[in-house]
Design a protein around this motif. Structure first.
Motif, short mmCIF file in Angstrom:
data_model
loop_
_atom_site.label_atom_id
_atom_site.label_comp_id
_atom_site.label_asym_id
_atom_site.label_seq_id
_atom_site.Cartn_x
_atom_site.Cartn_y
_atom_site.Cartn_z
N UNK A 24 -2.39 -28.28 -15.40
CA UNK A 24 -2.34 -27.06 -14.61
C UNK A 24 -3.26 -27.15 -13.40
N UNK A 25 -4.44 -27.74 -13.58
CA UNK A 25 -5.37 -27.88 -12.47
C UNK A 25 -4.81 -28.78 -11.38
N UNK A 26 -4.17 -29.87 -11.79
CA UNK A 26 -3.57 -30.78 -10.82
C UNK A 26 -2.45 -30.06 -10.06
N UNK A 27 -1.66 -29.27 -10.78
CA UNK A 27 -0.60 -28.51 -10.12
C UNK A 27 -1.18 -27.50 -9.13
N UNK A 33 -8.05 -19.03 -29.16
CA UNK A 33 -7.40 -19.86 -30.18
C UNK A 33 -7.19 -21.30 -29.69
N UNK A 34 -7.34 -21.50 -28.39
CA UNK A 34 -7.14 -22.84 -27.83
C UNK A 34 -8.44 -23.60 -27.69
N UNK A 35 -8.35 -24.74 -27.02
CA UNK A 35 -9.53 -25.58 -26.78
C UNK A 35 -10.35 -25.00 -25.64
N UNK A 36 -11.62 -25.39 -25.61
CA UNK A 36 -12.45 -25.12 -24.44
C UNK A 36 -12.73 -23.64 -24.23
N UNK A 37 -12.66 -22.82 -25.28
CA UNK A 37 -12.76 -21.38 -25.10
C UNK A 37 -14.17 -20.93 -24.72
N UNK A 38 -15.20 -21.66 -25.13
CA UNK A 38 -16.57 -21.19 -24.93
C UNK A 38 -17.13 -21.52 -23.55
N UNK A 39 -16.44 -22.39 -22.81
CA UNK A 39 -16.99 -22.87 -21.55
C UNK A 39 -16.51 -22.00 -20.40
N UNK A 40 -17.22 -20.90 -20.17
CA UNK A 40 -16.92 -20.02 -19.05
C UNK A 40 -17.64 -20.57 -17.83
N UNK A 68 -9.19 -29.92 -21.32
CA UNK A 68 -8.13 -30.33 -22.24
C UNK A 68 -6.89 -30.78 -21.47
N UNK A 69 -6.04 -31.63 -22.07
CA UNK A 69 -4.88 -32.20 -21.36
C UNK A 69 -3.98 -31.16 -20.71
#
Length: 298
Positions: A34-37, A151-158, A28-29
């Motif tokens: 955060x990943x880039x940082x 509650x956010x996006x991408x929660x299931x992808x561990x 997610x955007x």
């Protein structure tokens, strides 16, 4: 707490990991930013491993009885693969910002993973012992952190699966003898071995194994494990890489022919060759059962 604990894990349980590294656009955007940082401040792969280990030991020894990560900071592992084709990471390119190639990311997601580990502990031991190890008040507090993430996006992808005292046989079905291996050594010992394969290859191998076991050995526990692994892999971006990180157990088992033994065992079952399947299992058992018995050693 100081020093390089990662290179000297004497006395700690063997821990191995299966990880998915995804391209930036798979996230997610907000997480992309955060990943880039993080990519600008994360050091070498060994530094990431050492920081994560030190943080985990710090949590279990801190006062207050709360062993859970707070989520205020989270580490990310990175690797670089050549662009335009699926290929294994180049040696020494993990977590760097060299020109060329494409960065893939594997966030640690410690808050969610700690919650999953706590649930597994509750299911695996008697309740009074679990309450002693993880007080109910701290479990409830951590559940609030998990709820915020869910509650956010991408929660299931561990992105990470972990195993202590040995590697599940089902994991080996995702890899082949020809896959790239990075052997990390220090002070005359193997610190870890990492095996890499494109996600598309891992999925093809998992589906092959599921199809053959469903016909030849439908009651085998490994079939359920492989079915769950396949469903997990299908959650991720098609240009991802899959990493099997042996951890410190590599020093006990490497060189390791487990991927070949698992593949041969499945092929033998599919062909009705019970003798060949039994031989493959004996080789696996002779290698891994002594490791798993260490979990019960005093």
């Amino acid at each position: 707490m100081s020093g390089n604990l990662y290179r000297g894990q004497a006395g700690l349980p063997f821990s191995s990991s299966l990880r998915i590294y995804e391209p930036l656009e798979a996230f997610p955007p907000e997480q992309q930013r955060q990943l880039v940082a993080d990519s600008g401040r994360v050091g070498s792969r060994a530094a990431v491993e050492n920081a994560e280990l030190q943080a985990s030991l710090g949590r279990i020894t801190r006062s207050g009885g709360d062993p859970f990560p707070t989520g205020r900071t989270d580490l990310v592992r990175m690797t670089r693969v050549p662009t335009g084709r699926h290929a294994a990471p180049e040696p020494g390119k993990e977590g760097t910002a060299d020109d060329g190639g494409r960065l893939l990311y594997c966030p640690s997601q410690l808050v969610v993973r700690a919650g999953l580990a706590a649930n597994a502990l509750m299911d695996g031991v008697h309740s009074p012992l679990a309450d002693l190890l993880i007080p109910v008040s701290q479990r409830d507090k951590h559940q609030l952190r998990i709820d915020r993430i869910n509650a956010g996006d991408d929660a299931k992808r561990v992105h990470t699966r972990a195993s202590t005292w040995g590697i599940p046989f089902s994991w080996f079905s995702l890899f082949a003898e020809s896959d790239r291996k990075d052997v990390v050594e220090a002070d005359g010992h193997i610190v870890t071995v990492r095996v890499w394969t494109p996600l598309t290859e891992a999925l093809d191998r998992a589906r092959f194994a599921v199809a053959h076991l469903a016909l030849a050995a439908p009651d085998l526990d490994m079939l359920d494990d492989l079915t769950q692994l396949t469903e997990w892999l299908e959650l991720f971006h098609v240009q991802s890489m899959v990493e099997l990180d042996y951890g410190a157990v590599a020093d006990k088992v490497y060189p390791d022919e487990s991927p070949m033994d698992v593949r041969l065992g499945i092929e033998c079952l599919a062909e009705g060759d019970m003798t060949g399947a039994a031989a493959a299992y004996r080789r696996l058992a002779s290698r891994w059962i002594p490791i798993r018995q260490l979990a019960r050693a005093s």
